[in-house]
Design a protein around this motif. Structure first.
Motif, PDB file in Angstrom:
ATOM      1  N   SER A 139       0.812  -1.233  -0.054  1.00  0.00           N
ATOM      2  CA  SER A 139       0.134  -0.029   0.247  1.00  0.00           C
ATOM      3  C   SER A 139       0.835   1.455   0.078  1.00  0.00           C
ATOM      4  N   GLN A 140       2.173   1.129   0.294  1.00  0.00           N
ATOM      5  CA  GLN A 140       3.189   2.223   0.212  1.00  0.00           C
ATOM      6  C   GLN A 140       2.572   3.442   1.093  1.00  0.00           C
ATOM      7  N   GLU A 141       1.776   3.029   2.229  1.00  0.00           N
ATOM      8  CA  GLU A 141       1.441   4.061   3.223  1.00  0.00           C
ATOM      9  C   GLU A 141       2.291   3.768   4.476  1.00  0.00           C
ATOM     10  N   ASP A 142       2.134   4.858   5.416  1.00  0.00           N
ATOM     11  CA  ASP A 142       2.891   4.960   6.705  1.00  0.00           C
ATOM     12  C   ASP A 142       2.101   3.920   7.623  1.00  0.00           C
ATOM     13  N   LEU A 143       2.776   3.617   8.526  1.00  0.00           N
ATOM     14  CA  LEU A 143       2.254   2.834   9.668  1.00  0.00           C
ATOM     15  C   LEU A 143       1.347   3.465  10.589  1.00  0.00           C
ATOM     16  N   ALA A 144       1.248   4.693  10.664  1.00  0.00           N
ATOM     17  CA  ALA A 144       0.304   5.358  11.404  1.00  0.00           C
ATOM     18  C   ALA A 144      -1.054   4.947  10.781  1.00  0.00           C
ATOM     19  N   SER A 145      -1.042   5.514   9.363  1.00  0.00           N
ATOM     20  CA  SER A 145      -2.449   5.427   8.754  1.00  0.00           C
ATOM     21  C   SER A 145      -3.016   3.815   8.636  1.00  0.00           C
ATOM     22  N   MET A 146      -2.261   2.829   8.593  1.00  0.00           N
ATOM     23  CA  MET A 146      -2.635   1.406   8.624  1.00  0.00           C
ATOM     24  C   MET A 146      -3.014   1.142   9.964  1.00  0.00           C
ATOM     25  N   VAL A 147      -2.427   1.558  11.094  1.00  0.00           N
ATOM     26  CA  VAL A 147      -3.121   1.349  12.161  1.00  0.00           C
ATOM     27  C   VAL A 147      -4.258   2.078  12.650  1.00  0.00           C
ATOM     28  N   SER A 148      -4.461   3.116  12.054  1.00  0.00           N
ATOM     29  CA  SER A 148      -5.700   3.942  12.222  1.00  0.00           C
ATOM     30  C   SER A 148      -6.955   3.060  11.466  1.00  0.00           C
ATOM     31  N   VAL A 149      -6.317   2.446  10.120  1.00  0.00           N
ATOM     32  CA  VAL A 149      -7.801   1.922   9.509  1.00  0.00           C
ATOM     33  C   VAL A 149      -7.934   0.534  10.284  1.00  0.00           C
ATOM     34  N   GLY A 150      -6.805  -0.293  10.812  1.00  0.00           N
ATOM     35  CA  GLY A 150      -7.108  -1.296  11.531  1.00  0.00           C
ATOM     36  C   GLY A 150      -8.092  -1.085  12.810  1.00  0.00           C
ATOM     37  N   ALA A 151      -7.915  -0.019  13.399  1.00  0.00           N
ATOM     38  CA  ALA A 151      -8.560   0.192  14.653  1.00  0.00           C
ATOM     39  C   ALA A 151      -9.900   0.766  14.336  1.00  0.00           C
ATOM     40  N   GLU A 152     -10.245   1.323  13.167  1.00  0.00           N
ATOM     41  CA  GLU A 152     -11.691   1.500  12.569  1.00  0.00           C
ATOM     42  C   GLU A 152     -12.180   0.417  12.462  1.00  0.00           C
ATOM     43  N   GLN A 153     -11.666  -0.641  11.716  1.00  0.00           N
ATOM     44  CA  GLN A 153     -12.272  -1.811  11.232  1.00  0.00           C
ATOM     45  C   GLN A 153     -12.801  -2.675  12.772  1.00  0.00           C
ATOM     46  N   ARG A 155     -13.301  -1.235  15.550  1.00  0.00           N
ATOM     47  CA  ARG A 155     -14.532  -0.699  16.103  1.00  0.00           C
ATOM     48  C   ARG A 155     -15.875  -1.043  15.317  1.00  0.00           C
ATOM     49  N   MET A 156     -15.970  -1.117  13.977  1.00  0.00           N
ATOM     50  CA  MET A 156     -16.909  -1.424  13.378  1.00  0.00           C
ATOM     51  C   MET A 156     -17.361  -2.919  13.518  1.00  0.00           C
ATOM     52  N   GLU A 157     -16.463  -3.732  13.667  1.00  0.00           N
ATOM     53  CA  GLU A 157     -16.582  -5.339  13.907  1.00  0.00           C
ATOM     54  C   GLU A 157     -17.450  -5.153  15.467  1.00  0.00           C
ATOM     55  N   ALA A 158     -16.662  -4.359  16.335  1.00  0.00           N
ATOM     56  CA  ALA A 158     -17.420  -4.487  17.612  1.00  0.00           C
ATOM     57  C   ALA A 158     -18.651  -4.008  17.733  1.00  0.00           C
ATOM     58  N   GLY A 159     -18.988  -2.902  16.853  1.00  0.00           N
ATOM     59  CA  GLY A 159     -20.451  -2.285  16.874  1.00  0.00           C
ATOM     60  C   GLY A 159     -21.458  -3.205  16.081  1.00  0.00           C
ATOM     61  N   ASP A 160     -20.927  -3.994  15.264  1.00  0.00           N
ATOM     62  CA  ASP A 160     -21.977  -5.190  14.485  1.00  0.00           C
ATOM     63  C   ASP A 160     -22.237  -6.368  15.718  1.00  0.00           C
TER      64      ASP A 160
END
Length: 162
Positions: A139-153, A155-160
């Motif tokens: 993805s050529q992205e930095d680590l912080a953005s990947m961590v934030s995406v993983g955290a959002e996922q 939260r969504m799974e926990a909300g479901d």
């Protein structure tokens, strides 16, 4: 057919050798009897004499060779001693409950498999780390953005699930 003739010859030679050995043995036995004049053993004395332990012979000459009946010993004292030795005066005050509690039926399986599970756990951690590295490179992205995406996922799974 020649083999049959040689077998017969062999058998005759063997018979002659055995006959010679018997004669030689008889001559030696005769010499030993003549050499020892004090040894006047007869055939009756050479034979073993029977000893009667549980059989009572009826013939008078055999009654001499019968052994006397064994007498039963008194074992009451030895039994009393053993019973007294078995009695204990002290009472166990502390009981280790861990030793009394039964083990789970699969404790030995867990013990044997634990080494293999440790190896697998290390391999699993390495594989997870490799997958994360590959995703980062892809993805050529930095680590912080990947961590934030993983955290959002997460939260969504926990909300479901709620």
């Amino acid at each position: 057919m020649a083999a049959v003739g040689t077998l017969n010859d062999e058998a005759l030679k063997r018979k002659e050798r055995l006959k010679a050995l018997r004669e030689k043995r008889n001559v030696q036995n005769d010499n030993t009897d003549q050499d020892e004049p004090g040894n006047s053993t007869t055939e009756k004395e050479r034979l073993p004499r029977p000893t009667f332990r549980s059989y009572k012979p009826e013939h008078d000459s055999l009654k001499e060779q019968a052994k006397p009946a064994a007498q039963a010993s008194d074992i009451t004292m030895s039994i009393k001693d053993q019973l007294d030795a078995g009695k204990t005066d002290h009472v166990v005050s502390e009981v280790d409950l861990d030793k009394l509690a039964p083990r789970k039926p699969d404790w030995d399986l867990k013990r044997d498999v634990s080494k293999k599970l440790e190896k697998l756990e290390r391999r699993t951690q390495r594989a997870i780390a490799e997958l994360i590295r590959e995703r980062l490179k892809a993805s050529q992205e930095d680590l912080a953005s990947m961590v934030s995406v993983g955290a959002e996922q997460n939260r969504m799974e926990a909300g479901d699930e709620d």
